[in-house]
Design a protein around this motif. Structure first.
Motif, PDB file in Angstrom:
ATOM      1  N   VAL A 182     -62.187  41.094  11.790  1.00 48.72           N
ATOM      2  CA  VAL A 182     -61.303  40.351  10.902  1.00 48.72           C
ATOM      3  C   VAL A 182     -60.084  41.180  10.536  1.00 48.72           C
ATOM      4  N   THR A 183     -60.307  42.441  10.177  1.00 44.51           N
ATOM      5  CA  THR A 183     -59.197  43.327   9.809  1.00 44.51           C
ATOM      6  C   THR A 183     -58.206  43.461  10.952  1.00 44.51           C
ATOM      7  N   LYS A 184     -58.714  43.554  12.169  1.00 42.36           N
ATOM      8  CA  LYS A 184     -57.851  43.663  13.349  1.00 42.36           C
ATOM      9  C   LYS A 184     -57.017  42.408  13.528  1.00 42.36           C
ATOM     10  N   HIS A 185     -57.643  41.250  13.411  1.00 38.90           N
ATOM     11  CA  HIS A 185     -56.914  39.996  13.584  1.00 38.90           C
ATOM     12  C   HIS A 185     -55.864  39.803  12.489  1.00 38.90           C
ATOM     13  N   LEU A 186     -56.226  40.097  11.249  1.00 38.88           N
ATOM     14  CA  LEU A 186     -55.280  39.923  10.145  1.00 38.88           C
ATOM     15  C   LEU A 186     -54.053  40.805  10.322  1.00 38.88           C
ATOM     16  N   ALA A 187     -54.271  42.012  10.809  1.00 39.94           N
ATOM     17  CA  ALA A 187     -53.136  42.920  11.038  1.00 39.94           C
ATOM     18  C   ALA A 187     -52.237  42.384  12.141  1.00 39.94           C
ATOM     19  N   ARG A 188     -52.839  41.857  13.191  1.00 40.91           N
ATOM     20  CA  ARG A 188     -52.056  41.383  14.331  1.00 40.91           C
ATOM     21  C   ARG A 188     -51.281  40.106  14.032  1.00 40.91           C
ATOM     22  N   ILE A 189     -51.782  39.268  13.135  1.00 35.96           N
ATOM     23  CA  ILE A 189     -51.077  38.013  12.825  1.00 35.96           C
ATOM     24  C   ILE A 189     -50.066  38.164  11.695  1.00 35.96           C
ATOM     25  N   GLY A 190     -49.957  39.377  11.145  1.00 36.36           N
ATOM     26  CA  GLY A 190     -49.014  39.571  10.042  1.00 36.36           C
ATOM     27  C   GLY A 190     -49.471  38.868   8.780  1.00 36.36           C
ATOM     28  N   ALA A 191     -50.779  38.942   8.485  1.00 34.26           N
ATOM     29  CA  ALA A 191     -51.354  38.187   7.377  1.00 34.26           C
ATOM     30  C   ALA A 191     -50.739  38.556   6.029  1.00 34.26           C
ATOM     31  N   ASP A 192     -50.425  39.823   5.835  1.00 31.80           N
ATOM     32  CA  ASP A 192     -49.845  40.241   4.549  1.00 31.80           C
ATOM     33  C   ASP A 192     -48.495  39.571   4.313  1.00 31.80           C
ATOM     34  N   LEU A 193     -47.685  39.471   5.364  1.00 32.62           N
ATOM     35  CA  LEU A 193     -46.376  38.837   5.229  1.00 32.62           C
ATOM     36  C   LEU A 193     -46.514  37.320   5.058  1.00 32.62           C
ATOM     37  N   ILE A 194     -47.464  36.719   5.764  1.00 32.33           N
ATOM     38  CA  ILE A 194     -47.691  35.279   5.610  1.00 32.33           C
ATOM     39  C   ILE A 194     -48.166  34.974   4.198  1.00 32.33           C
ATOM     40  N   LYS A 195     -49.068  35.804   3.687  1.00 33.31           N
ATOM     41  CA  LYS A 195     -49.530  35.634   2.309  1.00 33.31           C
ATOM     42  C   LYS A 195     -48.368  35.756   1.334  1.00 33.31           C
ATOM     43  N   ALA A 196     -47.513  36.773   1.536  1.00 33.39           N
ATOM     44  CA  ALA A 196     -46.367  36.978   0.647  1.00 33.39           C
ATOM     45  C   ALA A 196     -45.444  35.766   0.662  1.00 33.39           C
ATOM     46  N   TYR A 197     -45.223  35.190   1.846  1.00 28.96           N
ATOM     47  CA  TYR A 197     -44.379  33.996   1.948  1.00 28.96           C
ATOM     48  C   TYR A 197     -44.998  32.828   1.196  1.00 28.96           C
ATOM     49  N   VAL A 198     -46.273  32.561   1.428  1.00 29.61           N
ATOM     50  CA  VAL A 198     -46.950  31.420   0.796  1.00 29.61           C
ATOM     51  C   VAL A 198     -46.963  31.573  -0.717  1.00 29.61           C
ATOM     52  N   VAL A 199     -47.290  32.760  -1.201  1.00 28.77           N
ATOM     53  CA  VAL A 199     -47.324  32.995  -2.648  1.00 28.77           C
ATOM     54  C   VAL A 199     -45.936  32.813  -3.255  1.00 28.77           C
ATOM     55  N   PHE A 200     -44.911  33.335  -2.581  1.00 31.70           N
ATOM     56  CA  PHE A 200     -43.537  33.188  -3.067  1.00 31.70           C
ATOM     57  C   PHE A 200     -43.130  31.723  -3.103  1.00 31.70           C
ATOM     58  N   PHE A 201     -43.407  31.003  -2.023  1.00 33.79           N
ATOM     59  CA  PHE A 201     -43.083  29.580  -1.939  1.00 33.79           C
ATOM     60  C   PHE A 201     -43.754  28.815  -3.070  1.00 33.79           C
ATOM     61  N   GLU A 202     -45.022  29.074  -3.280  1.00 37.28           N
ATOM     62  CA  GLU A 202     -45.781  28.329  -4.291  1.00 37.28           C
ATOM     63  C   GLU A 202     -45.323  28.663  -5.709  1.00 37.28           C
ATOM     64  N   GLU A 203     -45.070  29.939  -5.970  1.00 38.33           N
ATOM     65  CA  GLU A 203     -44.648  30.336  -7.316  1.00 38.33           C
ATOM     66  C   GLU A 203     -43.274  29.763  -7.650  1.00 38.33           C
ATOM     67  N   LYS A 204     -42.334  29.850  -6.736  1.00 37.40           N
ATOM     68  CA  LYS A 204     -40.977  29.380  -7.009  1.00 37.40           C
ATOM     69  C   LYS A 204     -40.908  27.854  -7.127  1.00 37.40           C
ATOM     70  N   LEU A 205     -41.596  27.150  -6.235  1.00 36.04           N
ATOM     71  CA  LEU A 205     -41.546  25.690  -6.301  1.00 36.04           C
ATOM     72  C   LEU A 205     -42.362  25.145  -7.456  1.00 36.04           C
ATOM     73  N   ASN A 206     -43.360  25.881  -7.872  1.00 33.36           N
ATOM     74  CA  ASN A 206     -44.103  25.467  -9.055  1.00 33.36           C
ATOM     75  C   ASN A 206     -43.205  25.481 -10.289  1.00 33.36           C
ATOM     76  N   LYS A 207     -42.353  26.496 -10.377  1.00 36.20           N
ATOM     77  CA  LYS A 207     -41.405  26.570 -11.498  1.00 36.20           C
ATOM     78  C   LYS A 207     -40.350  25.470 -11.399  1.00 36.20           C
ATOM     79  N   GLU A 208     -39.902  25.204 -10.162  1.00 38.47           N
ATOM     80  CA  GLU A 208     -38.857  24.193  -9.959  1.00 38.47           C
ATOM     81  C   GLU A 208     -39.358  22.788 -10.310  1.00 38.47           C
ATOM     82  N   SER A 209     -40.663  22.550 -10.091  1.00 34.41           N
ATOM     83  CA  SER A 209     -41.200  21.201 -10.308  1.00 34.41           C
ATOM     84  C   SER A 209     -41.678  20.972 -11.734  1.00 34.41           C
ATOM     85  N   ASP A 210     -41.669  22.034 -12.572  1.00 34.33           N
ATOM     86  CA  ASP A 210     -42.098  21.894 -13.973  1.00 34.33           C
ATOM     87  C   ASP A 210     -41.121  21.031 -14.771  1.00 34.33           C
TER      88      ASP A 210
END
Length: 210
Positions: A182-210
């Motif tokens: 699992v650790t190998k696959h997550l590193a190869r797919i750029g999981a940390d960056l994908i997580k950062a994008y999703v979290v950023f998207f969700e946090e910012k749009l959550n504020k925009e939709s309030d």
């Protein structure tokens, strides 16, 4: 503001009947899960297309990534399943029980955006300002990463997102594999960056939709 996610299966008319039915079943099942998880409304139309309305727009991109990964990772078809996806951020002028009887800029942006999105890719469209322009650019980078994934990597990513970023041990147990794998696959797919994008998207749009 709402989000509308529109998608079309890639080369559906050329699929064997069994593969086509498998794709439709996957989309139907995922649509039902989105209704429960995100309170989204959706439907499959024209046989090979899907559309979802997110009153909480922050959930739309996670759903897009999950759906793409889920379809692509299935091993029940002769060839990997592709889908073209477009997320539109805008208003809803007519609120219907289904996307087909709803209207507004989010629907127009999503539909027109799908027409201009390269086959098998994900795009974002909006009627906002500079912040959303930057988010579109970030989404283009995300799409480039996703498009390079293998089927095994897509399967790992789907579970990583749908389980809301579990530990490597939890993910390994869900996938019946080793933590090292699992650790190998997550590193190869750029999981940390994908997580950062999703979290950023969700946090910012959550504020925009309030």
């Amino acid at each position: 503001m709402i989000a509308v996610l529109t998608g079309d299966l890639v080369d559906s008319t050329a699929m064997p009947a069994k593969d086509y039915q498998c794709a439709v079943n996957i989309m139907n099942d995922y649509l039902a899960k989105c209704q429960t998880r995100f309170a989204a409304k959706g439907e499959i139309y024209r046989g090979d297309s899907i559309q979802l309305i997110f009153k909480q727009p922050q959930h739309a991109m996670r759903a897009a990534i999950e759906l793409r990964s889920l379809l692509f990772s299935t091993d029940a078809t002769q060839a990997p399943l592709g889908i073209t996806l477009s997320v539109g951020l805008g208003e809803q002028l007519i609120d219907g029980n289904k996307p087909s009887v709803s209207q507004g800029s989010a629907f127009t942006l999503s539909g027109r955006g799908l027409d201009s999105t390269p086959s098998g890719h994900i795009s974002l469209h909006h009627e906002g300002g500079a912040f959303y322009d930057a988010l579109v650019l970030a989404t283009q980078f995300l799409d480039n990463v996703l498009y390079s994934h293998t089927q095994k990597q897509a399967r790992v990513l789907f579970h990583y997102l749908s389980m809301n970023f579990p530990t490597h041990t939890q993910l390994a147990n869900a996938l019946s594999t080793s933590q090292q794998n699992v650790t190998k696959h997550l590193a190869r797919i750029g999981a940390d960056l994908i997580k950062a994008y999703v979290v950023f998207f969700e946090e910012k749009l959550n504020k925009e939709s309030d």
